[in-house]
Write a protein that holds these residues in place. Sequence first.
Motif, PDB file in Angstrom:
ATOM      1  N   LYS A   1     -10.760  -4.065   1.445  1.00 14.67           N
ATOM      2  CA  LYS A   1     -10.252  -5.417   1.247  1.00 14.67           C
ATOM      3  C   LYS A   1     -11.281  -6.256   0.501  1.00 14.67           C
ATOM      4  O   LYS A   1     -12.483  -6.187   0.788  1.00 14.67           O
ATOM      5  N   ARG A   2     -10.779  -7.045  -0.424  1.00 15.79           N
ATOM      6  CA  ARG A   2     -11.665  -7.909  -1.199  1.00 15.79           C
ATOM      7  C   ARG A   2     -11.351  -9.366  -0.885  1.00 15.79           C
ATOM      8  O   ARG A   2     -10.187  -9.756  -0.795  1.00 15.79           O
ATOM      9  N   ASP A   3     -12.383 -10.178  -0.734  1.00 16.75           N
ATOM     10  CA  ASP A   3     -12.213 -11.613  -0.510  1.00 16.75           C
ATOM     11  C   ASP A   3     -12.501 -12.324  -1.818  1.00 16.75           C
ATOM     12  O   ASP A   3     -13.636 -12.374  -2.278  1.00 16.75           O
TER      13      ASP A   3
ATOM     14  N   ALA B   1      -8.209   1.215   3.378  1.00 13.76           N
ATOM     15  CA  ALA B   1      -8.212   0.048   2.502  1.00 13.76           C
ATOM     16  C   ALA B   1      -9.618  -0.519   2.358  1.00 13.76           C
ATOM     17  O   ALA B   1     -10.393  -0.543   3.318  1.00 13.76           O
TER      18      ALA B   1
ATOM     19  N   ASP C   1      -6.793  -5.438  -3.595  1.00 17.83           N
ATOM     20  CA  ASP C   1      -7.356  -4.558  -2.587  1.00 17.83           C
ATOM     21  C   ASP C   1      -7.171  -3.124  -3.066  1.00 17.83           C
ATOM     22  O   ASP C   1      -6.259  -2.822  -3.835  1.00 17.83           O
ATOM     23  N   CYS C   2      -8.037  -2.231  -2.604  1.00 14.16           N
ATOM     24  CA  CYS C   2      -7.955  -0.826  -3.004  1.00 14.16           C
ATOM     25  C   CYS C   2      -7.488   0.009  -1.819  1.00 14.16           C
ATOM     26  O   CYS C   2      -8.070  -0.066  -0.729  1.00 14.16           O
ATOM     27  N   TYR C   3      -6.431   0.795  -2.018  1.00 11.36           N
ATOM     28  CA  TYR C   3      -5.869   1.622  -0.960  1.00 11.36           C
ATOM     29  C   TYR C   3      -5.975   3.099  -1.342  1.00 11.36           C
ATOM     30  O   TYR C   3      -5.799   3.463  -2.508  1.00 11.36           O
TER      31      TYR C   3
ATOM     32  N   TYR D   1       0.807  -1.207   0.000  1.00 11.61           N
ATOM     33  CA  TYR D   1       0.000   0.000   0.000  1.00 11.61           C
ATOM     34  C   TYR D   1       0.847   1.266   0.000  1.00 11.61           C
ATOM     35  O   TYR D   1       0.345   2.348   0.301  1.00 11.61           O
TER      36      TYR D   1
ATOM     37  N   CYS E   1      -9.549  -1.585  -9.197  1.00 14.58           N
ATOM     38  CA  CYS E   1      -8.797  -2.545  -8.377  1.00 14.58           C
ATOM     39  C   CYS E   1      -9.488  -3.902  -8.344  1.00 14.58           C
ATOM     40  O   CYS E   1      -8.831  -4.953  -8.414  1.00 14.58           O
TER      41      CYS E   1
END
Length: 258
Positions: free
Chosen positions: A254-256, A252, A64-66, A34, A58
């Motif tokens: 967060k993606r699973d 952030a 993940d997007c920060y 990040y 993203c």
Amino acid sequence: MEANETRFCSLWTQHIRIHDCADLFVNEKLTGDYFFNRLNPFVCEDISDIIENAARICLRRRMDCYVHVHDTNTDVQNSLLEAGFQWIDTMHVLRADWDKVEHDDIYESDKCDDSKIHVVRAVLRSASDWVDAFCRSFDVLEWKSVVKEKIDLHFKKLILLLSYFRINNTYAELAGCAALFANHGIMGLYCLGTISNFRGRGLAKKMIGVSLQIAQQEQLDFLFLQTFTNEGLFLLYKKLGFRSVYKKRVYALKRDFN
């Protein structure tokens, strides 16, 4: 400082301009990072749309997007929270003014044996050593191929420092690295790292001292660096004469993907 940092990050990532008011930097090969991967501070009329666009890009890349946002910009922070982002860290931006930093103070430490530390500027044939030192220092061996690709591509734009620790009179072992980037009349100190076996022996301090000397020799206005709260190095840099200029909070989404 922002312009220097933006330009440096663009060397490592794809730079995507969103609505001509926000900068998104992405490199899906830099897993979990990040610092390089981020949406930079921005001034846009429709903040929510910018955040949504960045998150969509993203997500398509399975990342993940920060977002980095100045700590005083509460409007953007509130928009990020509403969009499901979470605050994960704070980045401190510090600068060293020549009249406030004494080079001798950098080495005042009972753990620092300056005679055993050797810092050199990497040349093209030693660029692979820099890549090795970077990946080992930051425990990102899986990045090795992409780091090599970026260093090979942008070698001439950077000043790469290598540090070695002398084990005995005839042998010195690779111990750490740093990258200097001059832009807009100032110099940024990036990628300052020490391989785990050599931490606590003063290598970072020595590399900072060499960086200060180079910046002065280049007649640049000042040297600056960034450090994250989670790294626990803020007080060390202040002790060395750096002063805090501003802070950015890191959010952030967060993606699973499992």
